[in-house]
Design a protein around this motif. Structure first.
Motif, short mmCIF file in Angstrom:
data_model
loop_
_atom_site.label_atom_id
_atom_site.label_comp_id
_atom_site.label_asym_id
_atom_site.label_seq_id
_atom_site.Cartn_x
_atom_site.Cartn_y
_atom_site.Cartn_z
N UNK A 255 -1.47 1.36 -13.28
CA UNK A 255 -0.37 0.50 -12.84
C UNK A 255 0.09 -0.38 -14.01
N UNK A 256 1.34 -0.16 -14.44
CA UNK A 256 1.84 -0.86 -15.62
C UNK A 256 2.75 -2.03 -15.30
N UNK A 257 3.54 -1.93 -14.23
CA UNK A 257 4.48 -3.02 -13.92
C UNK A 257 4.81 -3.03 -12.43
N UNK A 258 4.97 -4.24 -11.92
CA UNK A 258 5.43 -4.44 -10.54
C UNK A 258 6.96 -4.41 -10.56
N UNK A 259 7.57 -3.64 -9.66
CA UNK A 259 9.02 -3.55 -9.61
C UNK A 259 9.62 -4.35 -8.47
N UNK A 260 9.05 -4.23 -7.28
CA UNK A 260 9.60 -4.96 -6.13
C UNK A 260 8.61 -4.85 -4.97
N UNK A 261 8.77 -5.71 -3.94
CA UNK A 261 7.93 -5.58 -2.75
C UNK A 261 8.38 -4.40 -1.89
N UNK A 262 7.52 -4.00 -0.97
CA UNK A 262 7.87 -2.95 -0.02
C UNK A 262 8.91 -3.48 0.95
N UNK A 263 9.92 -2.66 1.23
CA UNK A 263 11.03 -3.08 2.09
C UNK A 263 11.28 -2.06 3.18
N UNK A 264 11.92 -2.51 4.26
CA UNK A 264 12.35 -1.61 5.32
C UNK A 264 13.85 -1.41 5.20
N UNK A 265 14.29 -0.13 5.17
CA UNK A 265 15.70 0.18 4.99
C UNK A 265 16.32 0.63 6.32
N UNK A 266 17.63 0.43 6.44
CA UNK A 266 18.34 0.76 7.67
C UNK A 266 18.50 2.26 7.86
N UNK A 267 18.47 3.02 6.77
CA UNK A 267 18.65 4.45 6.89
C UNK A 267 18.21 5.18 5.64
N UNK A 268 18.24 6.51 5.70
CA UNK A 268 17.78 7.34 4.60
C UNK A 268 18.64 7.14 3.36
#
Length: 322
Positions: free
Chosen positions: A288-301
């Protein structure tokens, strides 16, 4: 525990691993030992080990690590699993890279837990290993009830005829480098800080399992790994490298519950850039080299795929110098 059991890391043949009941080899007579749990084999541990190796070379003696498996906390508090930075195979591999000649792995069981500090010194350090010198960190305690302090070890060495050197804490910008601090950093996704303290990126090794094949349909086929539940790495998206057949490949990984789909058990899903081989059933090491963003829930594919495109681009940028 998949994280530990599936790790492919093993010590090289030239690095000897001695376990309970193994006879001490003649080549290891009178060793200088570095003693500790060494989870992570981080820069603080390496400072202790480096002194042991240096003293051993000066004395013409072998240099050994003395360590414990399982982690003592796993014995005393089995209902509170500990996030191992380096399960045993990976720990031995890291130790083998420090200049040590070998490691004595002591089984941490009821018998060892009941052994008081004086008996530990007399039976193991003197009787079994015949040490000429012991190097330990400033906070190393041993024996029943943690009765053996660094001061006790110095006094015991004087009684039994071996030298003792206690190493002060390693500070990084005023903060102590320790396994607990590294675990806390990883729990917040601060993998760059963890890598700085570890001396290398944090790694996880596990077997690639069959998933729901959803990533393939989205244009992002992923290698899915189920990790030890004790792993408390922050859920989110990371820039990673993956070792496959001895070659490091760049990629992007998601660790979490997949809230857009099933919000299931945590899983590591890694998309390896520019790689099309079959990885099922293989054990891979992900760094693991870098954190990009937190886990998110998306409205669609469509929204998810658009974000995955962005994540991949960001991961490539983050890994440009890796």
């Amino acid at each position: 525990m998949t994280h530990a059991a599936a790790s492919p890391d093993t010590a090289p043949p030239s690095f000897a691993v001695l376990r309970n009941g193994d006879a001490l080899r003649p080549a290891f007579a009178g060793p200088v030992v570095a003693i500790g749990n060494f989870d992570g084999v981080h820069r603080g541990h390496r400072a202790v080990i480096a002194i042991a190796v240096e003293r051993a070379r000066a004395l013409g003696r072998p240099a050994l690590a003395v360590t414990f498996e399982p982690h003592p906390r796993a014995f005393f508090r089995p209902d509170e699993p500990i996030f191992r930075l380096t399960p045993e195979p990976m720990k031995l591999k890291r130790l083998s890279e420090t200049g040590l000649d070998g490691a004595a792995v002591l089984a941490f069981d009821a018998a060892l837990a009941a052994k008081d500090a004086e008996s530990f010194v007399a039976d193991i350090l003197v009787g079994r290993l015949g040490v000429s010198m012991v190097v330990a960190g400033y906070d190393f305690h041993f024996g029943k009830g943690r009765g053996g302090s660094p001061l006790f070890l110095r006094e015991a060495g004087a009684r039994h005829g071996f030298a003792v050197e206690i190493v002060p804490p390693l500070l990084d910008e005023g903060a102590q480098v320790s396994s607990s601090v590294i675990r806390a950093a990883l729990a917040q996704g601060r993998v760059e800080q963890a890598a700085h303290m570890l001396g290398a990126p944090f790694e996880i090794a596990a077997e690639v399992i069959h998933g729901d094949k959803r990533g393939r349909d989205l244009g992002y086929p992923t290698a899915n790994m189920r990790l030890d539940p004790a792993v408390t790495l922050a859920h989110g998206i990371y820039a990673v490298t993956v070792e496959i057949d001895g070659v490091r490949h760049k990629g992007v990984a998601s660790f979490g519950r997949r809230p857009t789909f099933d919000d299931g058990a945590p899983r590591l899903e890694t998309f390896v850039f520019d790689y099309a081989g079959d990885l099922y059933g293989r054990t891979l090491t992900v760094a693991f080299h870098a954190w990009l963003r937190p886990e998110l829930k998306f409205d669609g594919i469509d929204a998810l795929v658009a974000q995955m495109d962005i994540d991949s681009a960001n991961a490539r940028a983050a890994l440009a110098g890796a």
